[in-house]
Design a protein around this motif. Structure first.
Motif, PDB file in Angstrom:
ATOM      1  N   VAL A   1       0.819  -1.216   0.000  1.00  0.00           N
ATOM      2  CA  VAL A   1       0.000   0.000   0.000  1.00  0.00           C
ATOM      3  C   VAL A   1       0.856   1.272   0.000  1.00  0.00           C
ATOM      4  O   VAL A   1       0.538   2.230  -0.697  1.00  0.00           O
ATOM      5  N   PHE A   2       1.949   1.269   0.768  1.00  0.00           N
ATOM      6  CA  PHE A   2       2.698   2.513   0.966  1.00  0.00           C
ATOM      7  C   PHE A   2       4.118   2.489   0.409  1.00  0.00           C
ATOM      8  O   PHE A   2       4.865   3.455   0.582  1.00  0.00           O
ATOM      9  N   GLY A   3       4.509   1.421  -0.259  1.00  0.00           N
ATOM     10  CA  GLY A   3       5.868   1.306  -0.779  1.00  0.00           C
ATOM     11  C   GLY A   3       6.261   2.420  -1.718  1.00  0.00           C
ATOM     12  O   GLY A   3       7.419   2.829  -1.770  1.00  0.00           O
ATOM     13  N   HIS A   4       5.301   2.960  -2.460  1.00  0.00           N
ATOM     14  CA  HIS A   4       5.611   4.032  -3.416  1.00  0.00           C
ATOM     15  C   HIS A   4       6.016   5.339  -2.741  1.00  0.00           C
ATOM     16  O   HIS A   4       6.549   6.228  -3.382  1.00  0.00           O
ATOM     17  N   PHE A   5       5.778   5.471  -1.434  1.00  0.00           N
ATOM     18  CA  PHE A   5       6.190   6.672  -0.713  1.00  0.00           C
ATOM     19  C   PHE A   5       7.681   6.649  -0.385  1.00  0.00           C
ATOM     20  O   PHE A   5       8.232   7.665   0.020  1.00  0.00           O
ATOM     21  N   GLY A   6       8.307   5.478  -0.519  1.00  0.00           N
ATOM     22  CA  GLY A   6       9.712   5.366  -0.148  1.00  0.00           C
ATOM     23  C   GLY A   6       9.891   5.641   1.327  1.00  0.00           C
ATOM     24  O   GLY A   6       9.142   5.133   2.158  1.00  0.00           O
ATOM     25  N   ASN A   7      10.865   6.492   1.664  1.00  0.00           N
ATOM     26  CA  ASN A   7      11.144   6.819   3.066  1.00  0.00           C
ATOM     27  C   ASN A   7      10.389   8.042   3.565  1.00  0.00           C
ATOM     28  O   ASN A   7      10.567   8.440   4.712  1.00  0.00           O
ATOM     29  N   LEU A   8       9.556   8.637   2.737  1.00  0.00           N
ATOM     30  CA  LEU A   8       8.872   9.878   3.131  1.00  0.00           C
ATOM     31  C   LEU A   8       8.029   9.717   4.392  1.00  0.00           C
ATOM     32  O   LEU A   8       7.944  10.625   5.206  1.00  0.00           O
ATOM     33  N   LEU A   9       7.397   8.573   4.560  1.00  0.00           N
ATOM     34  CA  LEU A   9       6.532   8.377   5.717  1.00  0.00           C
ATOM     35  C   LEU A   9       7.302   7.955   6.959  1.00  0.00           C
ATOM     36  O   LEU A   9       6.748   7.966   8.055  1.00  0.00           O
ATOM     37  N   ASP A  10       8.577   7.601   6.801  1.00  0.00           N
ATOM     38  CA  ASP A  10       9.393   7.215   7.947  1.00  0.00           C
ATOM     39  C   ASP A  10       9.981   8.422   8.654  1.00  0.00           C
ATOM     40  O   ASP A  10      10.379   8.336   9.799  1.00  0.00           O
ATOM     41  N   GLU A  11      10.016   9.554   7.985  1.00  0.00           N
ATOM     42  CA  GLU A  11      10.573  10.771   8.558  1.00  0.00           C
ATOM     43  C   GLU A  11       9.551  11.444   9.461  1.00  0.00           C
ATOM     44  O   GLU A  11       8.356  11.391   9.231  1.00  0.00           O
TER      45      GLU A  11
END
Length: 145
Positions: A125-135
């Motif tokens: 579901v969220f893989g396309h966000f890359g690391n953006l959601l981890d920050e």
């Protein structure tokens, strides 16, 4: 409802633990869980999954007025959505295990798949966000429009 009848209201735990033993759902839950009442931790996961499902269905795509919303707000909302999807996946994992056990009572549960399932859903579901959601959100006002 007759005048002499009272309406009985129960929470989720009460509905499951107060099922009559001679009814099919009670027998099925007993067989699936090995005991009649569901452990508290499992009920908490299922309750969070239900709340997550409601968030996804009712607020998941609501980021506000599209002409005023900013990148940080979208990312903060996506983080909330990601958390809800993870909680829903954890609840789905439990229900899927019950279903598997019901359909294949002699088979061992696929523990590797069970352990990996929430991470697989997150990546799907969220893989396309890359690391953006981890920050972390740098702007403390990111959730306000």
């Amino acid at each position: 409802m007759n005048k002499n009848e009272e309406e009985i209201v129960m929470d989720d735990d009460g509905m499951i633990t107060n099922l009559p033993n001679d009814k099919m759902l009670a027998a099925t839950l007993t067989r699936l869980t090995g005991k009649f009442s569901t452990p508290d931790e499992t009920m908490q996961v299922l309750r969070r999954a239900k709340e997550a499902r409601n968030f996804i269905a009712h607020e998941g795509a609501s980021v506000g007025d599209i002409s005023a919303v900013r990148e940080q707000h979208i990312l903060a909302h996506a983080r909330l959505l990601r958390s809800a999807v993870l909680e829903l996946a954890e609840g789905d994992n439990i229900v899927s295990q019950w279903g598997f056990h019901f359909e294949e009572p002699r088979q061992s549960l696929p523990q590797d798949l069970i352990d990996a399932y929430p991470r697989m859903i997150d990546g799907w579901v969220f893989g396309h966000f890359g690391n953006l959601l981890d920050e972390e959100v740098a702007d403390s006002t990111a959730m306000t429009l």
